[in-house]
Design an enzyme around this catalytic site. Sequence first.
Site, short mmCIF file in Angstrom:
data_model
loop_
_atom_site.label_atom_id
_atom_site.label_comp_id
_atom_site.label_asym_id
_atom_site.label_seq_id
_atom_site.Cartn_x
_atom_site.Cartn_y
_atom_site.Cartn_z
N ARG A 100 -39.22 -15.16 45.55
CA ARG A 100 -37.89 -14.65 45.93
C ARG A 100 -37.03 -15.87 46.23
O ARG A 100 -37.32 -16.63 47.16
CB ARG A 100 -38.00 -13.74 47.16
CG ARG A 100 -36.67 -13.41 47.78
CD ARG A 100 -36.74 -12.31 48.80
NE ARG A 100 -36.91 -11.02 48.15
CZ ARG A 100 -36.72 -9.83 48.73
NH1 ARG A 100 -36.33 -9.77 49.99
NH2 ARG A 100 -36.88 -8.71 48.06
N HIS A 127 -33.48 -8.08 40.33
CA HIS A 127 -34.56 -7.61 41.21
C HIS A 127 -35.44 -6.66 40.36
O HIS A 127 -35.46 -5.45 40.56
CB HIS A 127 -33.97 -6.88 42.42
CG HIS A 127 -34.90 -6.72 43.58
ND1 HIS A 127 -36.23 -7.12 43.55
CD2 HIS A 127 -34.71 -6.18 44.82
CE1 HIS A 127 -36.79 -6.84 44.72
NE2 HIS A 127 -35.90 -6.27 45.50
N GLN A 130 -37.90 -4.08 41.78
CA GLN A 130 -37.17 -2.96 42.38
C GLN A 130 -36.75 -1.96 41.30
O GLN A 130 -37.00 -0.75 41.41
CB GLN A 130 -35.93 -3.50 43.11
CG GLN A 130 -35.13 -2.44 43.83
CD GLN A 130 -35.88 -1.89 45.04
OE1 GLN A 130 -36.24 -2.65 45.92
NE2 GLN A 130 -36.10 -0.60 45.07
N ASP A 221 -27.14 0.50 47.97
CA ASP A 221 -27.69 -0.79 48.40
C ASP A 221 -26.75 -1.32 49.49
O ASP A 221 -25.65 -0.78 49.70
CB ASP A 221 -27.78 -1.76 47.21
CG ASP A 221 -28.47 -3.09 47.53
OD1 ASP A 221 -29.06 -3.22 48.64
OD2 ASP A 221 -28.42 -4.01 46.68
N CYS A 260 -32.51 0.97 47.82
CA CYS A 260 -33.58 -0.04 47.76
C CYS A 260 -33.99 -0.51 49.16
O CYS A 260 -35.10 -1.00 49.32
CB CYS A 260 -33.16 -1.22 46.90
SG CYS A 260 -31.68 -2.04 47.49
N ARG A 288 -42.81 0.59 45.30
CA ARG A 288 -42.74 -0.86 45.05
C ARG A 288 -44.15 -1.42 44.87
O ARG A 288 -44.42 -2.21 43.97
CB ARG A 288 -42.05 -1.56 46.24
CG ARG A 288 -40.54 -1.35 46.31
CD ARG A 288 -39.81 -2.08 45.20
NE ARG A 288 -40.12 -3.50 45.17
CZ ARG A 288 -39.59 -4.42 45.98
NH1 ARG A 288 -38.66 -4.08 46.85
NH2 ARG A 288 -39.94 -5.70 45.88
#
Length: 301
Positions: A100, A127, A130, A221, A260, A288
């Site tokens: 990340r 992402h 995700q 989000d 998310c 996830r």
Amino acid sequence: MEDLLTGFEMTQQQALDLIALGKDLKANPAKYAQALAGKSVVTLFEKQSLRTRVTFDIGVNKLGGHAVYLDQANGAMGSREDVKDFAANISRWADCIVARVYDHKTLVEMQQYSSVPVINSLCDLYHPCQGMADFLTISQNYDDLTKVKLAYVGDGNNVTHSLFIAGAILGATVTAVCPIGHSPDAQIIKQAQDIAEKTGATINVTNSIEDIKGYDVVYGDTWLSMGDDTPLEQIKAKFMPYQINQALLDSTGIKHILHCQPAHRGLDITSEVMDGPASLIFDQAENRMHIQNAIMLTLVN
Ligand code: CP
Ligand code: NVA
């Protein structure tokens, strides 16, 4: 497919196979209890995380492997040593790198100097874990992804891009409804639309909630992504009409909600709908782990 940096690496069949494997991992965990036995995964984080950190750590454990968490307190990448040396060293010990990062270029450099698969667990632009978890979640509720209409509402960001990419590959309709000045990246929209032309998907951007009447799923989000230090007060009034709330469900007829997370209750989403019957948000968070395990098994073995 050797790495997962953007999502564009996937063919439609590979994306469908990942979703099918993710579902099987969820349904039959015992079958995969030794699937990564003897394998080690390094998870590198330049930014904060709850879901990603925990799902990769516990997920690797559930496959019989070993996860090593590295944050920046033990030497920041590019500061204590170069990104290329991080990648070259770690890939001598580990079987996979999950990272990340702030800047997508860091992942590209990491992949260049790594001899093991690199998985993007969020950067400024993408992402992908995700986006794939989200389509796994949708496919648990809708049989045919090519008929699904997904509306992302809020800031055009990394998550929006990954929904566009996964949706384009899988043949879905994905519309992003964003305030003026907060549209997703034009280049990524174009790349997703090029794929959509081949798969029958529809990828759109609009400023108007009116345009998502009759959609199936709405997705939220945070309005301010990690690394964006714009004061909330500066954008709050502009984003408030894009809040995920009961009025939005009522005016559009939308039946399901994804987010998310982290969610900001009372801002990007109300508690009423986050905790209400339309919410698939915690299934999505669970998924996830299942999709990431599918991705690791596919890339590592
Ligand atoms: N959705 C997500 O990636 O959550 P974290 O930032 O907590 O990992
Ligand atoms: N767009 C958000 C996603 C968090 C999971 C961010 O980048 O902070």
